[in-house]
Motif scaffolding. Structure first.
Motif, PDB file in Angstrom:
ATOM      1  N   ASN A 183       0.997  -1.019  -0.163  1.00 20.06           N
ATOM      2  CA  ASN A 183       0.148   0.176   0.630  1.00 20.06           C
ATOM      3  C   ASN A 183       0.858   1.229   0.099  1.00 20.06           C
ATOM      4  O   ASN A 183       1.668   1.164   0.595  1.00 20.06           O
ATOM      5  N   LEU A 184       0.679   2.095  -0.804  1.00 20.35           N
ATOM      6  CA  LEU A 184       1.032   3.449  -0.866  1.00 20.35           C
ATOM      7  C   LEU A 184      -0.167   4.705  -0.669  1.00 20.35           C
ATOM      8  O   LEU A 184      -1.160   4.429  -1.147  1.00 20.35           O
ATOM      9  N   GLY A 185       0.438   5.392   0.531  1.00 18.67           N
ATOM     10  CA  GLY A 185      -0.995   6.137   1.372  1.00 18.67           C
ATOM     11  C   GLY A 185      -0.775   8.323   1.505  1.00 18.67           C
ATOM     12  O   GLY A 185       1.045   7.819   2.021  1.00 18.67           O
ATOM     13  N   ILE A 186      -1.352   8.728   1.802  1.00 20.43           N
ATOM     14  CA  ILE A 186      -1.593   9.820   2.597  1.00 20.43           C
ATOM     15  C   ILE A 186      -2.429   9.713   3.770  1.00 20.43           C
ATOM     16  O   ILE A 186      -3.933   8.755   3.362  1.00 20.43           O
ATOM     17  N   GLY A 187      -1.953   9.976   4.620  1.00 21.28           N
ATOM     18  CA  GLY A 187      -3.173  10.095   5.811  1.00 21.28           C
ATOM     19  C   GLY A 187      -3.331  11.552   6.127  1.00 21.28           C
ATOM     20  O   GLY A 187      -3.202  12.491   5.683  1.00 21.28           O
ATOM     21  N   LEU A 188      -4.782  11.560   6.637  1.00 22.80           N
ATOM     22  CA  LEU A 188      -5.424  12.791   7.053  1.00 22.80           C
ATOM     23  C   LEU A 188      -5.841  12.985   7.948  1.00 22.80           C
ATOM     24  O   LEU A 188      -6.053  12.019   8.929  1.00 22.80           O
ATOM     25  N   GLU A 219     -15.092 -11.102  -4.544  1.00 26.58           N
ATOM     26  CA  GLU A 219     -14.374 -11.586  -5.378  1.00 26.58           C
ATOM     27  C   GLU A 219     -12.943 -10.572  -5.377  1.00 26.58           C
ATOM     28  O   GLU A 219     -11.779 -10.249  -5.390  1.00 26.58           O
ATOM     29  N   ASN A 220     -13.474  -9.497  -5.361  1.00 29.15           N
ATOM     30  CA  ASN A 220     -12.263  -8.632  -5.730  1.00 29.15           C
ATOM     31  C   ASN A 220     -12.228  -7.123  -4.385  1.00 29.15           C
ATOM     32  O   ASN A 220     -11.469  -6.476  -4.448  1.00 29.15           O
ATOM     33  N   LEU A 221     -13.017  -7.830  -3.320  1.00 29.93           N
ATOM     34  CA  LEU A 221     -13.336  -6.389  -2.222  1.00 29.93           C
ATOM     35  C   LEU A 221     -12.468  -7.357  -1.428  1.00 29.93           C
ATOM     36  O   LEU A 221     -12.529  -8.801  -1.052  1.00 29.93           O
ATOM     37  N   ASP A 222     -11.316  -6.316  -0.518  1.00 29.43           N
ATOM     38  CA  ASP A 222     -10.436  -7.072   0.801  1.00 29.43           C
ATOM     39  C   ASP A 222     -10.906  -6.406   1.915  1.00 29.43           C
ATOM     40  O   ASP A 222     -10.813  -5.342   1.938  1.00 29.43           O
ATOM     41  N   ALA A 223     -11.614  -7.297   2.916  1.00 31.45           N
ATOM     42  CA  ALA A 223     -11.673  -6.320   4.366  1.00 31.45           C
ATOM     43  C   ALA A 223     -10.797  -6.787   5.337  1.00 31.45           C
ATOM     44  O   ALA A 223     -11.305  -7.904   5.291  1.00 31.45           O
ATOM     45  N   GLY A 257      -3.372  -6.904 -10.278  1.00 28.23           N
ATOM     46  CA  GLY A 257      -3.520  -6.721  -9.547  1.00 28.23           C
ATOM     47  C   GLY A 257      -3.116  -5.034  -8.565  1.00 28.23           C
ATOM     48  O   GLY A 257      -2.237  -4.851  -8.288  1.00 28.23           O
ATOM     49  N   ILE A 258      -4.166  -4.021  -8.591  1.00 26.03           N
ATOM     50  CA  ILE A 258      -4.299  -3.160  -8.822  1.00 26.03           C
ATOM     51  C   ILE A 258      -5.573  -2.975  -8.107  1.00 26.03           C
ATOM     52  O   ILE A 258      -6.410  -3.058  -8.692  1.00 26.03           O
ATOM     53  N   GLN A 314      -1.089   7.193  13.265  1.00 25.94           N
ATOM     54  CA  GLN A 314      -0.346   7.704  13.167  1.00 25.94           C
ATOM     55  C   GLN A 314      -1.762   8.755  12.712  1.00 25.94           C
ATOM     56  O   GLN A 314      -2.028  10.127  13.295  1.00 25.94           O
ATOM     57  N   THR A 315      -2.740   8.551  11.919  1.00 30.49           N
ATOM     58  CA  THR A 315      -3.320   9.909  11.249  1.00 30.49           C
ATOM     59  C   THR A 315      -4.529   8.494  11.241  1.00 30.49           C
ATOM     60  O   THR A 315      -4.566   7.360  11.566  1.00 30.49           O
ATOM     61  N   TYR A 316      -6.170   9.106  11.421  1.00 28.18           N
ATOM     62  CA  TYR A 316      -7.361   8.335  11.779  1.00 28.18           C
ATOM     63  C   TYR A 316      -7.595   8.136  10.160  1.00 28.18           C
ATOM     64  O   TYR A 316      -8.457   7.249  10.246  1.00 28.18           O
ATOM     65  N   LEU A 317      -6.979   8.567   8.904  1.00 31.73           N
ATOM     66  CA  LEU A 317      -7.310   8.209   7.757  1.00 31.73           C
ATOM     67  C   LEU A 317      -6.419   8.233   6.662  1.00 31.73           C
ATOM     68  O   LEU A 317      -5.597   8.951   7.200  1.00 31.73           O
ATOM     69  N   LYS A 318      -6.766   7.214   5.975  1.00 31.15           N
ATOM     70  CA  LYS A 318      -5.559   6.879   5.440  1.00 31.15           C
ATOM     71  C   LYS A 318      -5.629   6.485   3.992  1.00 31.15           C
ATOM     72  O   LYS A 318      -6.602   5.365   3.919  1.00 31.15           O
ATOM     73  N   ILE A 319      -5.704   6.774   2.874  1.00 27.93           N
ATOM     74  CA  ILE A 319      -6.283   7.171   1.223  1.00 27.93           C
ATOM     75  C   ILE A 319      -5.082   6.597   0.673  1.00 27.93           C
ATOM     76  O   ILE A 319      -3.990   7.000   0.563  1.00 27.93           O
ATOM     77  N   GLY A 320      -5.145   5.699  -0.353  1.00 27.07           N
ATOM     78  CA  GLY A 320      -4.193   5.392  -1.423  1.00 27.07           C
ATOM     79  C   GLY A 320      -3.782   3.964  -2.401  1.00 27.07           C
ATOM     80  O   GLY A 320      -5.378   3.827  -2.747  1.00 27.07           O
ATOM     81  N   LEU A 321      -3.054   3.643  -2.587  1.00 23.92           N
ATOM     82  CA  LEU A 321      -2.779   3.324  -3.896  1.00 23.92           C
ATOM     83  C   LEU A 321      -2.634   1.430  -2.999  1.00 23.92           C
ATOM     84  O   LEU A 321      -1.562   1.312  -2.696  1.00 23.92           O
ATOM     85  N   SER A 322      -3.373   0.159  -4.208  1.00 25.50           N
ATOM     86  CA  SER A 322      -2.508  -0.923  -3.585  1.00 25.50           C
ATOM     87  C   SER A 322      -2.094  -1.167  -4.460  1.00 25.50           C
ATOM     88  O   SER A 322      -2.493  -1.456  -5.810  1.00 25.50           O
ATOM     89  N   ALA A 323      -0.938  -2.854  -4.554  1.00 20.02           N
ATOM     90  CA  ALA A 323      -0.581  -3.407  -5.540  1.00 20.02           C
ATOM     91  C   ALA A 323      -0.381  -4.529  -4.809  1.00 20.02           C
ATOM     92  O   ALA A 323       0.298  -5.024  -4.021  1.00 20.02           O
ATOM     93  N   LYS A 324      -1.245  -5.542  -6.232  1.00 23.70           N
ATOM     94  CA  LYS A 324      -0.681  -7.362  -5.165  1.00 23.70           C
ATOM     95  C   LYS A 324       0.339  -7.923  -6.245  1.00 23.70           C
ATOM     96  O   LYS A 324      -0.384  -8.062  -7.335  1.00 23.70           O
ATOM     97  N   PHE A 325       0.676  -9.074  -5.701  1.00 25.45           N
ATOM     98  CA  PHE A 325       1.603  -9.895  -6.285  1.00 25.45           C
ATOM     99  C   PHE A 325       1.439 -10.877  -5.587  1.00 25.45           C
ATOM    100  O   PHE A 325       1.589 -11.358  -4.178  1.00 25.45           O
TER     101      PHE A 325
END
Length: 252
Positions: free
Chosen positions: A98-103, A180-184, A230-231, A241-252
């Protein structure tokens, strides 16, 4: 004269009689025998009755050929069902970055102190996780998280304190296969936080530079949705560190 000749003729006949008898009794020479070519002996014919007397043993079927393709190494469905992870976007052996930005920020940076104002930059983070074990209906994953955040506190007249905040934690999370495409997932992280502060400006409020370390721990819940195999994208709520993080995920 005739009387004198008779004894001589008689004597001659007597002498010639054995020769004549021998000549009459001599057999002609035998002709050499004609050689005959011996014919090969005919092969014995097995009678049907004799063959039927001994019943033939059933021939065992030939063993199935051993597969050599990649599918030969796949476990049998019955065996794999006991150890395979449930179908979903995250399974045993799956790796995700995961590459994220925290708010937002968990820590205060001098807000309200001496009447100044503070500003906090978005936190940048990277995390890695791998599925290691089926756990009930889901999968257990472990990994690591690294985050950086900067902040400043402006006192006015050019005086400013600069803050740096770095957090490194180990994580464990439970992943549930909703779709199938959602990872909780949800889990906990434990590690260290390094905080530093330095002063810029006049000597009035100059307290030098200082830093410190402390234990950092927090809970988090989140989800990843993969647009391709994969994306994908992720969002995470947490108390690290922060209360909310959003970003991109790469799976392999």
């Amino acid at each position: 004269m005739k009387k004198a000749f008779l004894p001589l003729w008689a004597a001659a006949c007597v002498a010639a009689a054995p020769l004549t008898a021998q000549a009459q009794t001599r057999k002609p020479a035998a002709k050499p025998p004609v050689k005959t070519v011996a014919k090969p002996a005919p092969k014995p014919v097995v009678k049907p009755a004799a063959a039927a007397a001994t019943p033939a043993r059933p021939v065992a079927p030939a063993p199935a050929p051993t597969p050599t393709s990649a599918s030969a190494s796949a476990p049998a469905p019955a065996a794999s069902a006991a150890v395979a992870a449930p179908a979903g976007a995250f399974g045993v052996g799956t790796n995700v970055v995961n590459l994220g930005i925290g708010l937002g920020n968990r820590y205060g940076y001098g807000t309200g102190f001496l009447g100044g104002s503070s500003s906090v930059s978005p936190a940048l983070s990277v995390s890695y996780e791998r599925g290691i074990l089926p756990l009930g209906p889901g999968v257990l994953g472990v990994g690591a998280f690294v985050g950086y955040q900067g902040a400043s506190y402006d006192l006015g007249s050019g005086d400013k304190w600069q803050y740096t905040d770095i957090i490194v934690t180990l994580r464990g999370a439970f992943h549930y296969p909703f779709l199938e495409n959602l990872d909780a997932y949800g889990g906990v992280g434990v590690g260290l936080r390094h905080a530093g502060v330095s002063f810029e400006g006049s000597n009035v409020y100059d307290i030098g530079s200082t830093s410190g370390n402390e234990v950092a721990a927090g809970l988090f819940v989140g989800g990843r949705y993969f647009f391709t195999p994969g994306i994908g994208a992720f969002a995470e709520l947490g108390y690290d560190q922060t209360y909310l993080k959003i970003g991109l995920s790469a799976k392999f």
